[in-house]
Structure formats: C-alpha cells, structure tokens
Design an enzyme around this catalytic site. Sequence first.
Site, short mmCIF file in Angstrom:
data_model
loop_
_atom_site.label_atom_id
_atom_site.label_comp_id
_atom_site.label_asym_id
_atom_site.label_seq_id
_atom_site.Cartn_x
_atom_site.Cartn_y
_atom_site.Cartn_z
N CYS A 145 -3.75 2.83 -4.25
CA CYS A 145 -2.51 2.23 -4.76
C CYS A 145 -2.30 0.78 -4.35
O CYS A 145 -1.26 0.22 -4.60
CB CYS A 145 -1.30 3.07 -4.34
SG CYS A 145 -0.94 2.97 -2.59
N CYS B 109 -3.57 -8.35 -1.52
CA CYS B 109 -3.01 -9.61 -2.01
C CYS B 109 -3.34 -10.76 -1.06
O CYS B 109 -3.86 -10.53 0.04
CB CYS B 109 -1.50 -9.47 -2.16
SG CYS B 109 -0.63 -9.28 -0.59
N ASP C 148 -3.02 -2.25 -1.18
CA ASP C 148 -3.58 -2.85 0.03
C ASP C 148 -4.30 -1.81 0.90
O ASP C 148 -3.76 -0.74 1.19
CB ASP C 148 -2.48 -3.51 0.87
CG ASP C 148 -1.84 -4.68 0.14
OD1 ASP C 148 -2.47 -5.23 -0.77
OD2 ASP C 148 -0.72 -5.05 0.51
N CYS D 296 2.69 -6.88 4.83
CA CYS D 296 1.23 -7.06 4.87
C CYS D 296 0.70 -7.14 6.30
O CYS D 296 -0.44 -6.77 6.56
CB CYS D 296 0.83 -8.31 4.09
SG CYS D 296 1.15 -8.16 2.32
#
Length: 124
Positions: free
Chosen positions: A33, A58, A35, A102
């Site tokens: 889905c 990303c 990262d 992230c």
Amino acid sequence: MYTEKVIDHFLNPRNVGIIPDADGIGQYGDPSCGDFLRVYIKVKDGRLVDVKFLIQGCPAAIATSSIMTELAIGKTIDEALKITDDDILEAIGVLPEEKTHCSNLGAGALHLAIEDYLENRKDN
C-alpha cells in the site's frame, strides 16, 4: 514544499543498497500500500559500522531514510536504539505536516534490524 536538505537527500540518498552479509535486517511499512523500508546493519565491536537501506516510497520517505543512516553509522547499539522519529525529523529539517509520518519508517526499521542482530547473536 521541501527544503534544500530534503531535496538533496532525495536526489542523492546516502547509503542505499544491500549489505550481503548483514548482521541484522529490519523491515517497516507495507509494500502493498505504499511506503516500505528495509534496513541492513553491520556491527563491529558493538558499533554500527555500516547501515544501508532499500525503500519504496515518496521523496520524504527516501530523504528521511537517508538521514537515518547518517545518524546511525558509528553509534553503539544502545545509542542507535535511542534514535527516534523526532531525531530524524530534527536532522532532516522541516517537512510538510502530511509527510512527517515518513520519519517513522527509518527509526522503526533501524530498531527492528538491531533486534534481529541481537536475536541472531543469542542463537550463536
């Protein structure tokens, strides 16, 4: 949207790759889905002498993973286990609010790689 430091680490990520004889490997995220980060560590005399990573994600995920490796290399096992999401965010600088998650990838995968290393040592 991104700072020069984030762009630099995205375009020129440090320590990308695999350590074939890694002492520990940690994975964090969900490849189905979005990262996903895999971290490889090499330990000598109780210190992380090499940290490499492979990532699917990303620009912010790539940049924060790159900076995580710079923070971790040279640290003792105990010092590396204390690296937090906030440490990574502080080192990389400002990220857009929707991208701050992230940094969770780097600390999470690093800690799992260290746990893997510690478990492998017990088996030997």
